[in-house]
Design an enzyme around this catalytic site. Structure first.
Site, PDB file in Angstrom:
ATOM      1  N   SER A  50       5.202  -5.521  -4.460  1.00  0.00           N
ATOM      2  CA  SER A  50       3.951  -5.426  -3.719  1.00  0.00           C
ATOM      3  C   SER A  50       3.865  -4.074  -3.023  1.00  0.00           C
ATOM      4  CB  SER A  50       3.925  -6.546  -2.677  1.00  0.00           C
ATOM      5  OG  SER A  50       2.747  -6.491  -1.932  1.00  0.00           O
ATOM      6  N   ALA A  51       2.675  -3.463  -3.059  1.00  0.00           N
ATOM      7  CA  ALA A  51       2.524  -2.125  -2.463  1.00  0.00           C
ATOM      8  C   ALA A  51       2.691  -2.127  -0.952  1.00  0.00           C
ATOM      9  CB  ALA A  51       1.138  -1.568  -2.814  1.00  0.00           C
TER      10      ALA A  51
ATOM     11  N   ALA B 136       2.320  -9.237  -4.944  1.00  0.00           N
ATOM     12  CA  ALA B 136       3.494  -9.932  -5.464  1.00  0.00           C
ATOM     13  C   ALA B 136       3.232 -11.414  -5.704  1.00  0.00           C
ATOM     14  CB  ALA B 136       4.665  -9.760  -4.499  1.00  0.00           C
ATOM     15  N   THR B 137       2.345 -12.014  -4.924  1.00  0.00           N
ATOM     16  CA  THR B 137       2.041 -13.431  -5.133  1.00  0.00           C
ATOM     17  C   THR B 137       1.464 -13.628  -6.536  1.00  0.00           C
ATOM     18  OG1 THR B 137       1.627 -13.746  -2.775  1.00  0.00           O
ATOM     19  CG2 THR B 137       0.720 -15.407  -4.266  1.00  0.00           C
TER      20      THR B 137
ATOM     21  N   CYS C  94       5.522 -15.559   7.362  1.00  0.00           N
ATOM     22  CA  CYS C  94       4.995 -15.184   6.043  1.00  0.00           C
ATOM     23  C   CYS C  94       3.990 -16.179   5.478  1.00  0.00           C
ATOM     24  CB  CYS C  94       6.130 -14.935   5.064  1.00  0.00           C
ATOM     25  SG  CYS C  94       6.315 -13.176   4.699  1.00  0.00           S
TER      26      CYS C  94
HETATM   27  N1  PLP Z   1       7.447 -12.313  -1.822  1.00  0.00           N
HETATM   28  C1  PLP Z   1       8.044 -11.954  -0.690  1.00  0.00           C
HETATM   29  C2  PLP Z   1       9.539 -11.996  -0.586  1.00  0.00           C
HETATM   30  C3  PLP Z   1       7.279 -11.519   0.401  1.00  0.00           C
HETATM   31  O1  PLP Z   1       7.876 -11.169   1.535  1.00  0.00           O
HETATM   32  C4  PLP Z   1       5.870 -11.500   0.277  1.00  0.00           C
HETATM   33  C5  PLP Z   1       5.011 -11.101   1.407  1.00  0.00           C
HETATM   34  O2  PLP Z   1       5.040 -11.606   2.467  1.00  0.00           O
HETATM   35  C6  PLP Z   1       5.296 -11.887  -0.938  1.00  0.00           C
HETATM   36  C7  PLP Z   1       6.118 -12.289  -1.964  1.00  0.00           C
HETATM   37  C8  PLP Z   1       3.818 -11.876  -1.147  1.00  0.00           C
HETATM   38  O3  PLP Z   1       3.385 -10.579  -1.409  1.00  0.00           O
HETATM   39  P1  PLP Z   1       1.841 -10.229  -1.496  1.00  0.00           P
HETATM   40  O4  PLP Z   1       1.364 -10.146  -0.102  1.00  0.00           O
HETATM   41  O5  PLP Z   1       1.785  -8.904  -2.186  1.00  0.00           O
HETATM   42  O6  PLP Z   1       1.183 -11.278  -2.298  1.00  0.00           O
END
Ligand code: PLP
Length: 391
Positions: free
Chosen positions: A203-204, A77-78, A329
């Site tokens: 995100s998976a 997701a990032t 996070c």
């Molecule tokens: N956005 C949110 C709301 C999240 O909780 C997270 C993960 O902690 C992310 C984005 C980042 O996701 P990823 O680990 O797939 O990059």
């Protein structure tokens, strides 16, 4: 649940950090790992890999009610949010986001406007963690050509955003809307036929799939210049170059299908367990309170403040429970949670907040064990703090 080797005895209540792999996702990832094939190759091995990717794309599309061609696979997701914001910002002069976004959005927005003072507008939240659609409406009406990025559900509190009126106001003013739906997807039904966002990140590893894979949804017809973060062989229709992560993508697809199939049964069960945990802790720990309790929240998340008991000490006193403090996070960040501060908590209370996040494999027995351990830990920490505070 089987939470792995050294921590096998700990109750895992950190699903918002990452979920255990669903058996279906584990199997699909394993199957893909066992076969050789680059999804770009034209021979049978390549075609088999490409078929796994196509199948996974369909599984994710079915979960979201969108079409396969609207999905770009990413590393998570990032990356999806970086890709979305970078592409959308090129045509716009303002990013509107909220104070409680994940750093994946907040830091991306800050980086994009670094040389343009005034190009970022961060909406405040109320003490329940909610962004006000009226404030957003007023801002877009005033500034027009903006990119709006508001999360669908918060990772620390589980508070759900009332996104529909915001989308309507943004679209009326000609703005594009991105949502970070990382914590929402697979936990509550999400229908992109009804939720009219232009861009969405997922995100998976938040829905029972592997880490290091995710997707960006780009609604067909969205006027978006293609601005890849990674240049190369033109994979993912030019949006994201690099050999596809076939095992990860297969795991994401299988997790999406399983989560989608099971959420009708999982969501109420998990909500009941979350309510049980909250009930036990609120009655047994004087002064404790839940952040965002009065808002609409995700089923499995609770953010509870135990005034006078710093979360790091509480968590250290209960190694048999895997939960997190407010700032979990952001890797290695010792600062208090920006989400809780934005909701009006004092620094002390923000630092005395534990996030428990439950998921598809959580059991009632685990919740009762976690509640007992938390009551003991908070009581112990408060006693120690009290004795050090006294003259
Ligand atoms: N956005 C949110 C709301 C999240 O909780 C997270 C993960 O902690 C992310 C984005 C980042 O996701 P990823 O680990 O797939 O990059």
């Amino acid at each position: 649940m089987n939470s792995g080797s050294y921590a096998a005895q700990a109750v895992y209540l950190d699903y918002n950090a990452t979920t255990p792999m669903r058996p279906e996702a584990l199997q699909a990832t394993y199957d893909a790992l066992q076969t050789v094939g680059n999804a770009s190759s034209i021979h049978d091995h390549g075609r088999e890999a490409a078929a796994r990717v196509d199948h996974a794309r369909q599984q994710v599309a079915d979960m979201l009610n969108c079409s396969r061609g609207e999905l770009i696979f990413t590393s998570g997701a990032t990356e999806a949010s970086n890709l979305a914001l970078q592409a959308a910002y090129t045509q716009r002069d303002l990013i509107i986001t909220s104070a409680v976004e994940h750093p994946a959005v907040l830091e991306t927005a800050r980086a994009l406007v670094r040389d343009t003072p005034g190009a970022l507008f961060v909406l405040p939240v109320d003490n329940k963690g909610r962004t006000d659609p009226g404030t957003l409406k007023a801002t877009v009406e005033q500034r027009g050509v903006a990119l709006v990025s508001i999360m669908l559900a918060n990772n620390e509190t589980g508070v759900i955003t009332d996104l529909t009126p915001m989308i309507e106001a943004a679209h009326e003013a000609g703005a594009l809307v991105h949502t970070d739906a990382t914590q929402y997807v697979g936990r509550l039904p999400l229908d992109l036929g009804a939720l009219d966002v232009d861009l969405l990140s997922l995100s998976a590893h938040k829905l029972g799939g592997p880490q290091g894979v995710g997707a960006l949804f780009i609604r067909r017809g969205t006027p978006l210049p293609q601005r890849p973060l990674v240049f190369g062989g033109g994979h993912e229709r030019g949006w994201r170059a690099g050999t596809l992560n076939v095992p990860g993508i297969a795991g994401l697809g299988a997790a999406a299908e399983a989560a989608h199939r099971q959420l009708g049964e999982e969501a109420p069960r998990i909500t009941k367990l979350r309510d049980l945990l909250e009930g036990e802790l609120l009655t047994q720990i004087p002064g404790s309170y839940i952040n965002g309790a009065a808002a609409s929240r995700l089923p499995g998340v609770t953010s509870i403040t135990f005034p006078g008991a710093p979360a790091d000490a509480v968590l250290a006193s209960m190694p048999d429970v895997a939960a997190s403090d407010g700032s979990a996070c952001s890797a290695g960040a010792p600062s208090p949670s920006h989400v809780l501060l934005a909701m009006g908590l004092s620094r002390e209370d923000a630092d005395s907040t534990v996030r428990f996040s439950l998921g598809y494999a959580t059991t009632e027995q685990e919740i009762r064990r976690a509640a007992d351990a938390t009551v003991r830990a908070v009581t112990h920490v408060r006693a120690v703090m009290g004795s050090t505070d006294s003259p």
